[in-house]
Design an enzyme around this catalytic site. Structure first.
Site, PDB file in Angstrom:
ATOM      1  N   GLU A 162       0.817  -1.221   0.000  1.00  0.00           N
ATOM      2  CA  GLU A 162       0.000   0.000   0.000  1.00  0.00           C
ATOM      3  C   GLU A 162       0.852   1.273   0.000  1.00  0.00           C
ATOM      4  O   GLU A 162       0.779   2.086   0.937  1.00  0.00           O
ATOM      5  CB  GLU A 162      -0.932   0.008   1.222  1.00  0.00           C
ATOM      6  CG  GLU A 162      -1.873  -1.169   1.289  1.00  0.00           C
ATOM      7  CD  GLU A 162      -2.947  -1.015   2.378  1.00  0.00           C
ATOM      8  OE1 GLU A 162      -2.841  -0.089   3.191  1.00  0.00           O
ATOM      9  OE2 GLU A 162      -3.887  -1.826   2.389  1.00  0.00           O
ATOM     10  N   GLU A 360      -5.165  -8.651   0.763  1.00  0.00           N
ATOM     11  CA  GLU A 360      -5.781  -8.321   2.053  1.00  0.00           C
ATOM     12  C   GLU A 360      -7.246  -7.991   1.821  1.00  0.00           C
ATOM     13  O   GLU A 360      -7.602  -7.337   0.832  1.00  0.00           O
ATOM     14  CB  GLU A 360      -5.153  -7.079   2.717  1.00  0.00           C
ATOM     15  CG  GLU A 360      -3.800  -7.268   3.320  1.00  0.00           C
ATOM     16  CD  GLU A 360      -3.258  -5.995   3.985  1.00  0.00           C
ATOM     17  OE1 GLU A 360      -4.046  -5.183   4.507  1.00  0.00           O
ATOM     18  OE2 GLU A 360      -2.023  -5.828   3.960  1.00  0.00           O
TER      19      GLU A 360
HETATM   20  C1  BG6 Z   1      -4.146  -2.342   5.812  1.00  0.00           C
HETATM   21  C2  BG6 Z   1      -2.698  -2.443   6.178  1.00  0.00           C
HETATM   22  O1  BG6 Z   1      -4.346  -1.152   5.156  1.00  0.00           O
HETATM   23  O2  BG6 Z   1      -5.076  -2.291   6.835  1.00  0.00           O
HETATM   24  C3  BG6 Z   1      -2.443  -3.094   7.531  1.00  0.00           C
HETATM   25  O3  BG6 Z   1      -1.928  -3.081   5.188  1.00  0.00           O
HETATM   26  C4  BG6 Z   1      -3.458  -2.614   8.551  1.00  0.00           C
HETATM   27  O4  BG6 Z   1      -1.120  -2.848   7.920  1.00  0.00           O
HETATM   28  C5  BG6 Z   1      -4.860  -2.942   8.060  1.00  0.00           C
HETATM   29  O5  BG6 Z   1      -3.232  -3.119   9.825  1.00  0.00           O
HETATM   30  C6  BG6 Z   1      -5.949  -2.519   9.050  1.00  0.00           C
HETATM   31  O6  BG6 Z   1      -5.853  -1.176   9.342  1.00  0.00           O
HETATM   32  P1  BG6 Z   1      -6.572  -0.414  10.513  1.00  0.00           P
HETATM   33  O7  BG6 Z   1      -6.213   1.006  10.307  1.00  0.00           O
HETATM   34  O8  BG6 Z   1      -8.041  -0.646  10.393  1.00  0.00           O
HETATM   35  O9  BG6 Z   1      -6.087  -0.945  11.802  1.00  0.00           O
END
Ligand code: BG6
Length: 458
Positions: A162, A360
């Site tokens: 990202e 993801e």
């Molecule tokens: C993704 C990232 O954008 O979202 C992760 O690659 C991150 O590193 C995940 O932990 C969840 O993000 P958040 O801000 O909801 O804790």
């Protein structure tokens, strides 16, 4: 209906070094920032309080196995491997990553390795971070060292996770260090990240390694409020800035001409060198990781821009709250499952149907202990979230999209930047105090789905 997936479909999850390892040696921007402004982090919990993968890697890999993962993505910490970013390699770090990689391979879990997941060594930030081309060269050296050390056993590399997020967080919206709000500097950081990516790809190709190299992008489809030309134009600009600023260079080897023209007309272009174009053209990838969490809905602005205000992407659009949208209230993100399909169709139709996978997807939920039944978190909401997304993914594959797998964020609940442990995402519940790990219902569901390479749903 039965949703069956192609043979060798990738089932797994993703995590990152800083969010899981703990026991770190080299200082990152996160350690530095937390020491100075702990109030920026949920409940004042900083990057030292992790799920202790550095100690528990072996038993955690057993848990991955229990979840029937055939692949798993994590990152190497640049600051652990090379504490000052550019100097000596830390032999303890080499041992640690060797053990993790070897154990994953031994257990039949293919390691997917990211080189940069938001964790800039502080020594590199002190000389300007991604604003400084010397850091681009230091990153290229770090990447080459990783390929040399681990490239015989890691066959799937990702230059960045990202990369737009450190740009947004660090240089536009003030949720990552160095907390700057300045579009031109943001554009420079984004541009230099693309150059760093391309240099790593170049080094990988030059080394004739057996595997493949890609990048992980968070693609956020931009939906206009209406088909009114002003709304459509607003969505187009948001797409250029947040998606195509990375997608086009890594898949087409060049920037979208209208993005360049737009930034030029507002005098926001970074300084370019004549040879950069050739380098970017060499940065085309073998495999695209797609992180998908939420869509972006936009409308045209209905107020004039204050010309004295800092230049921002929002000069060209307003965010649009669609009535009745389905929300994850904990994270404040809309849940829109067809978005995953729209991303794949866009890649199929406009980018030559590249090899890709969902790297993801996930749902962060607060206070999950409220859902404990007989000692286990019964996260039916997460099972629904995954199966609905998988159904749209399945439809994309049935229409010819080249999507090779699905990785979930994340494996064990982990520390998550400024949100720390507010929202939990894991298949496995973490008790931060005792470090006890307990599989959630969704973990069991995922293990069965991976094993059967299919699931049933009405
Ligand atoms: C993704 C990232 O954008 O979202 C992760 O690659 C991150 O590193 C995940 O932990 C969840 O993000 P958040 O801000 O909801 O804790």
């Amino acid at each position: 209906m039965k949703y069956a997936f192609p043979d060798n479909f990738l089932w797994g999850s993703a995590s990152s070094a800083l969010q899981t390892e703990g026991a770190r040696e080299g200082e990152t921007t996160w350690d530095y920032w937390f020491a100075r402004e702990p109030n920026r982090f949920h409940n004042g919990v900083g990057p030292q309080q992790t799920s202790t993968f550095y100690q528990h890697w072996k038993t955690d890999i057993q848990l991955l196995k229990q979840l029937n993962h055939n692949s798993f993505r994590t990152s190497i910490s640049w600051a652990r491997l090379i504490p000052d970013g550019i100097g000596e390699v830390n032999p303890d770090a080499v041992d640690f990553y060797n053990q993790v990689i070897d154990e994953l391979n031994e257990q039949g879990i293919t390691p997917f390795i990211t080189l940069f997941h938001f964790d800039m060594p502080m020594a590199m930030q002190e000389i300007g971070g991604w604003e400084n081309r010397d850091v681009v060269d230091a990153y290229a050296r770090y990447a080459q060292i990783c390929f040399e050390l681990f490239g015989d056993r890691v066959l799937h590399w990702f230059t960045f996770n990202e990369p737009i997020v450190p740009v947004e967080g660090g240089y536009l919206y003030d949720f990552h260090y160095p907390n700057v709000v300045d579009f031109r500097r943001a554009a420079t950081v984004a541009y230099h990240t693309v150059l760093a990516h391309a240099k790593a790809v170049q080094a990988y190709r030059a080394g004739h390694y057996a595997g493949e190299i890609g990048i992980v992008l968070n693609l956020t489809p931009s939906y206009p409020r209406s088909q009114n030309p002003a709304d459509v134009k607003a969505a187009h600009v948001a797409d250029l800035m947040f998606n195509r600023s990375f997608l086009d260079p890594v898949l087409r080897g060049e920037y979208p001409a209208d993005l360049v023209a737009l930034l030029k007309s507002y005098d926001q272009l970074p300084a370019c060198k004549p040879e950069d174009g050739f380098l970017i053209a060499e940065g085309k990838i073998d495999l695209l990781g797609i992180n998908y969490y939420q869509p972006r809905r936009v409308k045209c602005r209905d107020s004039a821009v204050n010309p004295q205000a800092p230049f921002m992407p929002e000069w060209f659009f307003d965010n649009y709250e669609m009535p009745g949208r389905k929300m994850n209230p904990h994270r404040g993100w809309e849940i829109y499952e067809p978005g995953i399909y729209d991303i794949l169709i866009n890649l199929r139709d406009n980018y030559g149907n590249p090899r890709c996978f969902i790297s993801e997807n996930g749902m962060g939920v607060e206070n999950e202990q409220h859902f404990i039944e007989n000692g286990q978190i019964n996260d039916q909401y997460r099972i629904e979230f995954i199966s609905e997304h998988l159904a749209w993914l399945h439809k994309g594959i049935s229409e010819g999209c080249n999507c090779l797998g699905y990785h979930m964020w994340t494996f064990i609940d982990n520390w998550s930047w400024c949100n720390a442990y507010k929202n939990r995402y894991g298949f496995i519940q973490l008790d931060v105090e005792t470090q006890q790990r307990t599989i959630k219902k969704s973990g069991e569901w995922f293990a069965a789905t991976a094993l059967n390479n299919s699931f049933d749903k009405e």
